[in-house]
Write a protein that holds these residues in place. Sequence first.
Motif, PDB file in Angstrom:
ATOM      1  N   LEU A  69       0.811  -1.216   0.000  1.00  0.00           N
ATOM      2  CA  LEU A  69       0.000   0.000   0.000  1.00  0.00           C
ATOM      3  C   LEU A  69       0.845   1.266   0.000  1.00  0.00           C
ATOM      4  N   GLY A  70       0.417   2.241  -0.763  1.00  0.00           N
ATOM      5  CA  GLY A  70       1.010   3.576  -0.682  1.00  0.00           C
ATOM      6  C   GLY A  70       0.514   4.282   0.569  1.00  0.00           C
ATOM      7  N   ARG A  71       1.062   5.467   0.790  1.00  0.00           N
ATOM      8  CA  ARG A  71       0.814   6.185   2.037  1.00  0.00           C
ATOM      9  C   ARG A  71      -0.670   6.455   2.314  1.00  0.00           C
ATOM     10  N   ARG A  72      -1.367   6.912   1.307  1.00  0.00           N
ATOM     11  CA  ARG A  72      -2.767   7.268   1.516  1.00  0.00           C
ATOM     12  C   ARG A  72      -3.630   6.028   1.781  1.00  0.00           C
ATOM     13  N   ASP A  73      -3.392   4.990   0.982  1.00  0.00           N
ATOM     14  CA  ASP A  73      -4.163   3.760   1.174  1.00  0.00           C
ATOM     15  C   ASP A  73      -3.816   3.110   2.509  1.00  0.00           C
ATOM     16  N   LEU A  74      -2.557   3.240   2.878  1.00  0.00           N
ATOM     17  CA  LEU A  74      -2.136   2.682   4.163  1.00  0.00           C
ATOM     18  C   LEU A  74      -2.921   3.339   5.295  1.00  0.00           C
ATOM     19  N   ARG A  75      -3.059   4.625   5.193  1.00  0.00           N
ATOM     20  CA  ARG A  75      -3.797   5.355   6.213  1.00  0.00           C
ATOM     21  C   ARG A  75      -5.236   4.853   6.307  1.00  0.00           C
ATOM     22  N   GLN A 267       4.846   6.999  15.493  1.00  0.00           N
ATOM     23  CA  GLN A 267       4.815   6.670  14.067  1.00  0.00           C
ATOM     24  C   GLN A 267       3.412   6.683  13.517  1.00  0.00           C
ATOM     25  N   LEU A 268       2.452   6.164  14.293  1.00  0.00           N
ATOM     26  CA  LEU A 268       1.055   6.157  13.826  1.00  0.00           C
ATOM     27  C   LEU A 268       0.580   7.588  13.622  1.00  0.00           C
ATOM     28  N   ALA A 269       0.935   8.453  14.537  1.00  0.00           N
ATOM     29  CA  ALA A 269       0.506   9.848  14.440  1.00  0.00           C
ATOM     30  C   ALA A 269       1.133  10.515  13.214  1.00  0.00           C
ATOM     31  N   GLU A 270       2.390  10.191  12.928  1.00  0.00           N
ATOM     32  CA  GLU A 270       3.060  10.785  11.773  1.00  0.00           C
ATOM     33  C   GLU A 270       2.370  10.432  10.471  1.00  0.00           C
ATOM     34  N   VAL A 271       2.005   9.160  10.334  1.00  0.00           N
ATOM     35  CA  VAL A 271       1.359   8.750   9.097  1.00  0.00           C
ATOM     36  C   VAL A 271      -0.050   9.316   9.007  1.00  0.00           C
ATOM     37  N   GLY A 272      -0.697   9.504  10.162  1.00  0.00           N
ATOM     38  CA  GLY A 272      -2.025  10.077  10.169  1.00  0.00           C
ATOM     39  C   GLY A 272      -2.041  11.529   9.674  1.00  0.00           C
ATOM     40  N   ALA A 273      -0.913  12.177   9.784  1.00  0.00           N
ATOM     41  CA  ALA A 273      -0.874  13.627   9.513  1.00  0.00           C
ATOM     42  C   ALA A 273      -1.124  13.942   8.046  1.00  0.00           C
TER      43      ALA A 273
END
Length: 273
Positions: A69-75, A267-273
């Motif tokens: 998954l890319g970043r957006r889909d991962l989120r 890390q979870l918060a970083e990707v959520g941003a």
Amino acid sequence: MLELISLSKTYRTGDAALSDVSLQVPKGQIVGLIGPSGAGKSTLIRCINRLVEPSTGKIELGGVDLVTLGRRDLRKQRRRIGMIFQEYALVERLTVMENVLSGRLGYVPFWRSYLRRFDASDIQRAYQLLDRVGLLDHADKRADALSGGQRQRVGIARALAQDPDLLLVDEPTASLDPKTSRQIMRLLTEICTERDLPAIVNIHDVPLARQFMQRIVGLRAGQIVFDDAPTALTEDALTRIYGAEDWDAMRKGDIDQAEAENDAIRQLAEVGA
Ligand SMILES: Nc1ncnc2c1ncn2[C@@H]1O[C@H](COP(=O)(O)OP(=O)(O)O)[C@@H](O)[C@H]1O
Ligand SMILES: [Mg+2]
């Protein structure tokens, strides 16, 4: 259903934390993951929500490959995965209700500014979840006013507020006394059954795993060396998993745990941003 196919992870430092791990977890099944400190339990859980990048292998949740998954889909996919931590990871100065509602946002930082945007149905659902975990009377208390067991109940309600398709639970009772630990394990297993939710629960405490898990997977040095019903967990099997160590006193990993968790939450918060 969750499926791990030939999952391996070698950290940059050269540690082979997972080697060729394959595992299927059907809906509604709660799997206890046991094994000595350093066996790879936390790595396995973290690969599933990509807090740790797998080196090779596939991870599929309901047919979606989580590894590519890319970043957006991962989120988006991470919202399907509820996490429950040993140290609860609550926002201390906020109320129980606010902490549960934060689950609706995934792990978005600065989520406080969104608080007023919750609609009535989110709030009603949060009340239902608080009722389910036995905290309805505590909705307006600050998180830091609660006992350890109550805090973990908030952690469970928050994970459920995401409406997840999978629960990942890393040492949920390691900070709790034995009686509270049993209550929390009972609550977790009941909720998974009610919601037909699959779950992986990392657990140090072998008697607790025996009592509450339907299935136990034993990891040793990054490999699955046991996968069976709790009744098959004989002395021989425990020796296979833990070696000659005293498996009843497997609490050594606790020291690193809080630190690793803070790392994971960041890390979870970083990707959520
Ligand atoms: N971030 C990391 N960098 C390098 N090695 C790591 C990292 N995290 C864990 N490890 C190593 O990977 C192995 C498995 O660790 P871990 O998954 O934390 O095991 P467990 O949760 O079963 O105690 C250990 O050898 C550990 O030292
Ligand atoms: Mg661990």
